[in-house]
Design a protein around this motif. Structure first.
Motif, PDB file in Angstrom:
ATOM      1  N   LYS A  51      -4.066  29.437 -21.881  1.00 42.81           N
ATOM      2  CA  LYS A  51      -2.653  29.051 -21.845  1.00 42.81           C
ATOM      3  C   LYS A  51      -2.166  28.788 -23.264  1.00 42.81           C
ATOM      4  O   LYS A  51      -2.880  28.184 -24.065  1.00 42.81           O
ATOM      5  CB  LYS A  51      -2.461  27.779 -21.023  1.00 42.81           C
ATOM      6  N   HIS A  61       8.090  29.174 -23.077  1.00 43.86           N
ATOM      7  CA  HIS A  61       7.299  29.131 -21.847  1.00 43.86           C
ATOM      8  C   HIS A  61       5.834  28.903 -22.211  1.00 43.86           C
ATOM      9  O   HIS A  61       5.387  29.326 -23.279  1.00 43.86           O
ATOM     10  CB  HIS A  61       7.383  30.466 -21.086  1.00 43.86           C
ATOM     11  N   THR A  62       5.091  28.270 -21.315  1.00 49.21           N
ATOM     12  CA  THR A  62       3.632  28.258 -21.414  1.00 49.21           C
ATOM     13  C   THR A  62       3.151  29.415 -20.552  1.00 49.21           C
ATOM     14  O   THR A  62       3.506  29.500 -19.369  1.00 49.21           O
ATOM     15  CB  THR A  62       3.037  26.934 -20.908  1.00 49.21           C
ATOM     16  N   TYR A  79       3.303  33.135 -15.947  1.00 48.10           N
ATOM     17  CA  TYR A  79       4.130  32.013 -16.353  1.00 48.10           C
ATOM     18  C   TYR A  79       3.519  30.730 -15.800  1.00 48.10           C
ATOM     19  O   TYR A  79       3.459  30.536 -14.589  1.00 48.10           O
ATOM     20  CB  TYR A  79       5.554  32.145 -15.794  1.00 48.10           C
ATOM     21  N   GLU A  80       3.036  29.879 -16.662  1.00 47.68           N
ATOM     22  CA  GLU A  80       2.470  28.598 -16.248  1.00 47.68           C
ATOM     23  C   GLU A  80       3.538  27.509 -16.216  1.00 47.68           C
ATOM     24  O   GLU A  80       3.551  26.680 -15.326  1.00 47.68           O
ATOM     25  CB  GLU A  80       1.337  28.183 -17.195  1.00 47.68           C
ATOM     26  N   ARG A  81       4.415  27.521 -17.228  1.00 50.58           N
ATOM     27  CA  ARG A  81       5.462  26.499 -17.302  1.00 50.58           C
ATOM     28  C   ARG A  81       6.682  27.056 -18.010  1.00 50.58           C
ATOM     29  O   ARG A  81       6.570  27.779 -18.991  1.00 50.58           O
ATOM     30  CB  ARG A  81       4.938  25.282 -18.074  1.00 50.58           C
ATOM     31  N   ALA A  82       7.844  26.699 -17.483  1.00 51.24           N
ATOM     32  CA  ALA A  82       9.127  27.035 -18.123  1.00 51.24           C
ATOM     33  C   ALA A  82       9.761  25.722 -18.563  1.00 51.24           C
ATOM     34  O   ALA A  82       9.806  24.762 -17.797  1.00 51.24           O
ATOM     35  CB  ALA A  82      10.026  27.765 -17.146  1.00 51.24           C
ATOM     36  N   LYS A  88      12.701  27.850 -14.218  1.00 50.69           N
ATOM     37  CA  LYS A  88      11.603  27.258 -13.439  1.00 50.69           C
ATOM     38  C   LYS A  88      11.113  28.178 -12.320  1.00 50.69           C
ATOM     39  O   LYS A  88       9.953  28.099 -11.914  1.00 50.69           O
ATOM     40  CB  LYS A  88      12.022  25.908 -12.843  1.00 50.69           C
ATOM     41  N   LYS A  90      10.191  31.050 -12.433  1.00 53.23           N
ATOM     42  CA  LYS A  90       9.126  31.932 -12.918  1.00 53.23           C
ATOM     43  C   LYS A  90       7.752  31.277 -12.882  1.00 53.23           C
ATOM     44  O   LYS A  90       6.737  31.978 -12.927  1.00 53.23           O
ATOM     45  CB  LYS A  90       9.419  32.353 -14.365  1.00 53.23           C
ATOM     46  N   GLU A  91       7.711  29.966 -12.781  1.00 58.25           N
ATOM     47  CA  GLU A  91       6.429  29.269 -12.830  1.00 58.25           C
ATOM     48  C   GLU A  91       5.505  29.741 -11.719  1.00 58.25           C
ATOM     49  O   GLU A  91       5.910  29.844 -10.554  1.00 58.25           O
ATOM     50  CB  GLU A  91       6.636  27.751 -12.751  1.00 58.25           C
TER      51      GLU A  91
END
Length: 106
Positions: A51, A61-62, A79-82, A88, A90-91
């Protein structure tokens, strides 16, 4: 008449490892590193990378890179985090670059 042998799939362009189902496409309107990309709800037979925070076209993004589980070709990212509230959705979703996947059973 020819019958479909199974579900419509996307496979790694290099080794033909199955990586996603056509029915898991959320959008075809995304941009990858090398051109058009698709957003998927699920992928399979992949290996996730480390990540990292990345500045993309839609903000910070992460993400974790996605590699083919067989040949280890880079196919896209998860996508881990927006950080932007409008992104959001996309997470937990996956980007596969169109140039890195091929259709099967179409």
């Amino acid at each position: 008449m020819g019958e479909l042998v199974g579900p419509r799939l996307y496979s790694c362009y290099k080794c033909k490892n199955h990586v996603s189902l056509h029915d898991d496409i959320i959008s075809k309107e995304f941009q990858g590193r090398n051109g058009r990309a698709f957003l998927f709800s699920h992928v399979m037979n992949i290996v996730l990378g480390v990540k990292e925070d990345r500045q993309l076209m839609t903000g910070l993004h992460t993400v974790a890179d996605i590699h083919c589980g067989d040949c280890h070709e880079l196919l896209g990212w998860k996508y881990e985090r927006a950080y932007d509230s409008t992104q959001k959705y996309k997470e937990g979703k996956f980007i596969l670059e169109k140039s890195k996947i091929v259709k099967e059973n179409w």
